[in-house]
Every structure is written in C-alpha cells, then in structure tokens.
Design a protein around this motif. Structure first.
Motif, PDB file in Angstrom:
ATOM      1  N   GLY A 109      36.327  21.725 -51.936  1.00  0.00           N
ATOM      2  CA  GLY A 109      36.205  21.164 -50.591  1.00  0.00           C
ATOM      3  C   GLY A 109      35.595  19.767 -50.609  1.00  0.00           C
ATOM      4  O   GLY A 109      36.091  18.842 -49.949  1.00  0.00           O
ATOM      5  N   VAL A 110      34.532  19.614 -51.391  1.00  0.00           N
ATOM      6  CA  VAL A 110      33.891  18.298 -51.516  1.00  0.00           C
ATOM      7  C   VAL A 110      34.854  17.306 -52.167  1.00  0.00           C
ATOM      8  O   VAL A 110      34.975  16.157 -51.722  1.00  0.00           O
ATOM      9  CB  VAL A 110      32.574  18.414 -52.315  1.00  0.00           C
ATOM     10  CG1 VAL A 110      32.024  17.053 -52.684  1.00  0.00           C
ATOM     11  CG2 VAL A 110      31.554  19.211 -51.520  1.00  0.00           C
ATOM     12  N   SER A 111      35.550  17.751 -53.205  1.00  0.00           N
ATOM     13  CA  SER A 111      36.513  16.872 -53.882  1.00  0.00           C
ATOM     14  C   SER A 111      37.615  16.434 -52.926  1.00  0.00           C
ATOM     15  O   SER A 111      38.013  15.263 -52.908  1.00  0.00           O
ATOM     16  CB  SER A 111      37.130  17.591 -55.089  1.00  0.00           C
ATOM     17  OG  SER A 111      36.141  17.924 -56.018  1.00  0.00           O
ATOM     18  N   TRP A 112      38.121  17.377 -52.122  1.00  0.00           N
ATOM     19  CA  TRP A 112      39.177  17.008 -51.186  1.00  0.00           C
ATOM     20  C   TRP A 112      38.655  16.025 -50.146  1.00  0.00           C
ATOM     21  O   TRP A 112      39.353  15.077 -49.782  1.00  0.00           O
ATOM     22  CB  TRP A 112      39.756  18.237 -50.484  1.00  0.00           C
ATOM     23  CG  TRP A 112      40.879  17.835 -49.591  1.00  0.00           C
ATOM     24  CD1 TRP A 112      42.172  17.614 -49.952  1.00  0.00           C
ATOM     25  CD2 TRP A 112      40.788  17.534 -48.204  1.00  0.00           C
ATOM     26  NE1 TRP A 112      42.900  17.198 -48.861  1.00  0.00           N
ATOM     27  CE2 TRP A 112      42.065  17.144 -47.775  1.00  0.00           C
ATOM     28  CE3 TRP A 112      39.749  17.548 -47.285  1.00  0.00           C
ATOM     29  CZ2 TRP A 112      42.340  16.780 -46.468  1.00  0.00           C
ATOM     30  CZ3 TRP A 112      40.011  17.186 -45.977  1.00  0.00           C
ATOM     31  CH2 TRP A 112      41.308  16.811 -45.567  1.00  0.00           C
ATOM     32  N   ALA A 113      37.431  16.234 -49.677  1.00  0.00           N
ATOM     33  CA  ALA A 113      36.859  15.310 -48.689  1.00  0.00           C
ATOM     34  C   ALA A 113      36.742  13.903 -49.272  1.00  0.00           C
ATOM     35  O   ALA A 113      37.059  12.910 -48.593  1.00  0.00           O
ATOM     36  CB  ALA A 113      35.489  15.810 -48.228  1.00  0.00           C
ATOM     37  N   ILE A 114      36.332  13.805 -50.520  1.00  0.00           N
ATOM     38  CA  ILE A 114      36.241  12.488 -51.172  1.00  0.00           C
ATOM     39  C   ILE A 114      37.617  11.848 -51.271  1.00  0.00           C
ATOM     40  O   ILE A 114      37.797  10.664 -50.972  1.00  0.00           O
ATOM     41  CB  ILE A 114      35.566  12.617 -52.553  1.00  0.00           C
ATOM     42  CG1 ILE A 114      34.096  12.987 -52.385  1.00  0.00           C
ATOM     43  CG2 ILE A 114      35.713  11.335 -53.364  1.00  0.00           C
ATOM     44  CD1 ILE A 114      33.404  13.392 -53.675  1.00  0.00           C
ATOM     45  N   VAL A 115      38.608  12.639 -51.682  1.00  0.00           N
ATOM     46  CA  VAL A 115      39.978  12.116 -51.776  1.00  0.00           C
ATOM     47  C   VAL A 115      40.462  11.678 -50.399  1.00  0.00           C
ATOM     48  O   VAL A 115      41.052  10.602 -50.245  1.00  0.00           O
ATOM     49  CB  VAL A 115      40.932  13.171 -52.395  1.00  0.00           C
ATOM     50  CG1 VAL A 115      42.385  12.767 -52.235  1.00  0.00           C
ATOM     51  CG2 VAL A 115      40.602  13.394 -53.857  1.00  0.00           C
ATOM     52  N   ALA A 116      40.222  12.492 -49.384  1.00  0.00           N
ATOM     53  CA  ALA A 116      40.696  12.170 -48.033  1.00  0.00           C
ATOM     54  C   ALA A 116      40.050  10.898 -47.489  1.00  0.00           C
ATOM     55  O   ALA A 116      40.699  10.111 -46.796  1.00  0.00           O
ATOM     56  CB  ALA A 116      40.417  13.345 -47.091  1.00  0.00           C
ATOM     57  N   ALA A 143      46.973  16.575 -52.688  1.00  0.00           N
ATOM     58  CA  ALA A 143      45.770  17.115 -53.321  1.00  0.00           C
ATOM     59  C   ALA A 143      45.316  18.377 -52.588  1.00  0.00           C
ATOM     60  O   ALA A 143      44.946  19.377 -53.220  1.00  0.00           O
ATOM     61  CB  ALA A 143      44.652  16.074 -53.322  1.00  0.00           C
ATOM     62  N   GLY A 144      45.364  18.346 -51.273  1.00  0.00           N
ATOM     63  CA  GLY A 144      44.971  19.518 -50.482  1.00  0.00           C
ATOM     64  C   GLY A 144      45.881  20.706 -50.724  1.00  0.00           C
ATOM     65  O   GLY A 144      45.411  21.850 -50.792  1.00  0.00           O
ATOM     66  N   ALA A 145      47.173  20.448 -50.861  1.00  0.00           N
ATOM     67  CA  ALA A 145      48.112  21.547 -51.128  1.00  0.00           C
ATOM     68  C   ALA A 145      47.831  22.189 -52.489  1.00  0.00           C
ATOM     69  O   ALA A 145      47.820  23.424 -52.615  1.00  0.00           O
ATOM     70  CB  ALA A 145      49.551  21.029 -51.072  1.00  0.00           C
ATOM     71  N   CYS A 146      47.580  21.358 -53.494  1.00  0.00           N
ATOM     72  CA  CYS A 146      47.253  21.891 -54.828  1.00  0.00           C
ATOM     73  C   CYS A 146      45.944  22.670 -54.795  1.00  0.00           C
ATOM     74  O   CYS A 146      45.848  23.776 -55.343  1.00  0.00           O
ATOM     75  CB  CYS A 146      47.158  20.757 -55.850  1.00  0.00           C
ATOM     76  SG  CYS A 146      48.728  20.003 -56.235  1.00  0.00           S
ATOM     77  N   MET A 147      44.939  22.089 -54.140  1.00  0.00           N
ATOM     78  CA  MET A 147      43.640  22.763 -54.068  1.00  0.00           C
ATOM     79  C   MET A 147      43.733  24.053 -53.261  1.00  0.00           C
ATOM     80  O   MET A 147      43.062  25.043 -53.592  1.00  0.00           O
ATOM     81  CB  MET A 147      42.595  21.828 -53.473  1.00  0.00           C
ATOM     82  CG  MET A 147      42.204  20.710 -54.397  1.00  0.00           C
ATOM     83  SD  MET A 147      40.938  19.690 -53.624  1.00  0.00           S
ATOM     84  CE  MET A 147      40.953  18.285 -54.708  1.00  0.00           C
ATOM     85  N   ALA A 148      44.541  24.066 -52.221  1.00  0.00           N
ATOM     86  CA  ALA A 148      44.698  25.284 -51.422  1.00  0.00           C
ATOM     87  C   ALA A 148      45.341  26.390 -52.257  1.00  0.00           C
ATOM     88  O   ALA A 148      44.923  27.556 -52.179  1.00  0.00           O
ATOM     89  CB  ALA A 148      45.531  24.994 -50.173  1.00  0.00           C
ATOM     90  N   ALA A 149      46.328  26.033 -53.074  1.00  0.00           N
ATOM     91  CA  ALA A 149      46.961  27.035 -53.934  1.00  0.00           C
ATOM     92  C   ALA A 149      45.957  27.600 -54.942  1.00  0.00           C
ATOM     93  O   ALA A 149      45.895  28.817 -55.159  1.00  0.00           O
ATOM     94  CB  ALA A 149      48.158  26.421 -54.662  1.00  0.00           C
TER      95      ALA A 149
END
Length: 162
Positions: free
Chosen positions: A99-106, A118-124
């Motif tokens: 979650g933190v990684s995705w927020a940084i990417v976003a 990135a979110g799709a990969c992380m969600a999977a």
C-alpha cells in the motif's frame, strides 16, 4: 541412517564442483537479498529465503538446515514448506508495504498508466497473499520438521522436495 535402502541425505547435492559452487553462490546471494528485504519495504524476504533454501539443498544441505533452524526465518520457511502458510503478521506487513509502495508510485509517477499497472500487479499479489492459509501449528525454533524425520531414520520429506 541405518537403513541401507534409503538414499543418502545428500543425494540431491550436485556432483559437479562448478555447479555446486554456482548453487552455493546463488544461495548466499538470495540470503543477502532476503536479509535486505527485512529492512527495505519494496524487497520481499520469504521468496528469496525459499530460493536460498533450494539452492543450498543442491550445494550444502548443512546450510539449508541452518536456514530452516534460524530463529527469525526458520518458522516462516517451515510454515510455507509444510502448509503453504503465511502468518497473519507477515500478511499484514506485506499488504501495508504494498500500500505504501503504491502510494509512492501514485504520487511520483509522471504518467497515469504507471500507478494503474502497478496497482493491478500489487492487487493480484495481495489477493494471493490474503488467500494463503495461516499456519495451523508452529514449529519449535530449534528444530526443523526434517530433523525429527532424520532422528527416526527416514529421509527428510523437505529435503526431497527442495
């Protein structure tokens, strides 16, 4: 082992010295990355330690057993090997880290497609992690499950799978 019909415990160790050294180097590199993953939020720990255990099984079963008996990493490896289980605390840490990684990417991505992918990969990955069972039992920190089998004179199921 007193049973002459059982294969030797080191049967899976590579006979070629060059291949054995390559497996050993891969094991050490994977342990290093796994240790780095304990402090770096973007780097996973357990997959690297599983890779190290497999590489050590091919090069040095003593190092593999040492990894499985480690008080910090051993229980995670034994739970995964025995049941495909991930402890709740590890699941929570992985999900928070993603979650933190995705927020940084976003927040830092220059193109809107990057956080979406990135979110799709992380969600999977998150779905996979959440659907893994939690361990049903915990192993003693000083003995891996294959140690009990070795005491009984049986070939370790874990060593044969690795």
């Amino acid at each position: 082992m007193d049973d002459q019909t059982a294969p030797p415990e080191d049967a899976s160790v590579c006979a070629s010295p060059l291949r054995r050294r390559l497996w050993l180097a891969l094991g050490y590199a994977a342990v290093g990355l796994g240790i780095a993953g304990t402090v770096l939020p973007l780097l996973p720990t357990t997959p690297f330690l599983l890779l190290a255990a497999g590489a050590f099984a091919k090069s040095s079963p003593a190092l593999r057993d040492r990894l499985y008996r480690d008080p910090r990493f051993g229980p995670l490896l034994r739970d995964w090997q025995a049941e495909g289980a991930i402890p709740r605390k590890a699941k929570a840490a992985a999900l928070v880290g993603m979650g933190v990684s995705w927020a940084i990417v976003a927040l830092t991505a220059s193109r809107p497609l990057v956080p979406v992918l990135a979110g799709a990969c992380m969600a999977a990955v998150a779905v996979y992690i959440v659907t893994r069972p939690s361990p049903s039992r915990s192993w003693p920190t000083d003995a891996a499950p294959d140690a009990a089998a070795a005491e009984d004179g049986n070939v370790s199921a874990l060593r044969n799978e690795a």
